[in-house]
Design a protein around this motif. Sequence first.
Motif, PDB file in Angstrom:
ATOM      1  N   GLU A 146       3.648   1.604  -4.824  1.00 40.55           N
ATOM      2  CA  GLU A 146       2.524   1.018  -5.554  1.00 40.55           C
ATOM      3  C   GLU A 146       2.571  -0.508  -5.512  1.00 40.55           C
ATOM      4  N   ALA A 147       3.756  -1.055  -5.616  1.00 39.49           N
ATOM      5  CA  ALA A 147       3.898  -2.511  -5.495  1.00 39.49           C
ATOM      6  C   ALA A 147       3.377  -2.980  -4.141  1.00 39.49           C
ATOM      7  N   HIS A 148       3.750  -2.267  -3.099  1.00 37.40           N
ATOM      8  CA  HIS A 148       3.292  -2.615  -1.751  1.00 37.40           C
ATOM      9  C   HIS A 148       1.778  -2.487  -1.650  1.00 37.40           C
ATOM     10  N   PHE A 160      -4.821  -0.784 -10.617  1.00 32.99           N
ATOM     11  CA  PHE A 160      -5.382  -1.893  -9.859  1.00 32.99           C
ATOM     12  C   PHE A 160      -5.757  -1.465  -8.439  1.00 32.99           C
ATOM     13  N   GLY A 161      -6.746  -2.134  -7.881  1.00 25.79           N
ATOM     14  CA  GLY A 161      -7.170  -1.855  -6.519  1.00 25.79           C
ATOM     15  C   GLY A 161      -6.160  -2.337  -5.491  1.00 25.79           C
ATOM     16  N   ASP A 162      -6.419  -2.006  -4.242  1.00 27.19           N
ATOM     17  CA  ASP A 162      -5.534  -2.420  -3.153  1.00 27.19           C
ATOM     18  C   ASP A 162      -5.610  -3.931  -2.932  1.00 27.19           C
ATOM     19  N   ALA A 163      -4.482  -4.494  -2.526  1.00 26.99           N
ATOM     20  CA  ALA A 163      -4.419  -5.866  -2.012  1.00 26.99           C
ATOM     21  C   ALA A 163      -5.043  -6.892  -2.946  1.00 26.99           C
ATOM     22  N   PRO A 192      10.849   5.181  -5.907  1.00 26.44           N
ATOM     23  CA  PRO A 192      10.122   5.045  -4.635  1.00 26.44           C
ATOM     24  C   PRO A 192       8.610   4.977  -4.828  1.00 26.44           C
ATOM     25  N   ALA A 193       8.067   5.745  -5.770  1.00 26.93           N
ATOM     26  CA  ALA A 193       6.623   5.697  -6.034  1.00 26.93           C
ATOM     27  C   ALA A 193       6.221   4.329  -6.555  1.00 26.93           C
TER      28      ALA A 193
END
Length: 242
Positions: free
Chosen positions: A146-148, A120-123, A141-142
């Motif tokens: 990615e969730a963030h 998926f793209g950012d934001a 941590p990765a």
Amino acid sequence: MDKVSFGYEDVAPAEKTGRVGAVFSSVARRYDLMNDFMSGGMHRLWKDAFVRRLRPRAGEAVLDMAGGTGDIAFRIAKSGAYVTVADINPDMLAVGMERAEKRGIDGLVWAEENAESLSFGDAGFDAYTIAFGIRNVTDIPAALREAHRVLKVGGRFFCLEFSTTTWPGFKTIYDRYSHEVVPRIGKAVADDEDSYRYLIESIRRFPDMPAFTAMIREAGFANVSATPILGGLVAIHSGWKI
């Protein structure tokens, strides 16, 4: 990352990914039934509480990671939110899609995704949820980074996961039950003692609440908190992207 935990073993990252995949392919058809046996049905109450804390709203875009069988997504969808159910395991997704069809639940998006490298793209999402899945990720941590990344500014991260209870008497009883009884139940109900032994061992190797809270902060989240259930046997972790 030279070694990661697979239950009580330390293995190469690629080996863990493959072995975890085999575990969930093996248990997919009986996964929710086994959750009932393992938790005495309490997992349903924990998931209800988790979604209430999330407070999904109509029109929001929610990514439910490691959500293959649909348990969390079905609850969120009642709010009118748009839910994408993502899971690395196609067998778990297949079970979730069958359950959705039987229940007449439409509008969910189903996606085969690795939490450590989402397509998926950012934001793009208002909320990211993961329930009883983060401890099975090879590079936690990765996955948190990615969730963030995929959350919008103001988006929220919610994680429901087993942790470490601080109630002394209850801890002793639960340790004995989980190590001695759960694998036997796995053999009787799912004919798979080894997979359920791994699931219990993975709980024991997962970071405690303060350590996991620190990992969420390190991924970039703010206002991070942990809410213990049954003294920390289970915990709801949350954080915001600001």
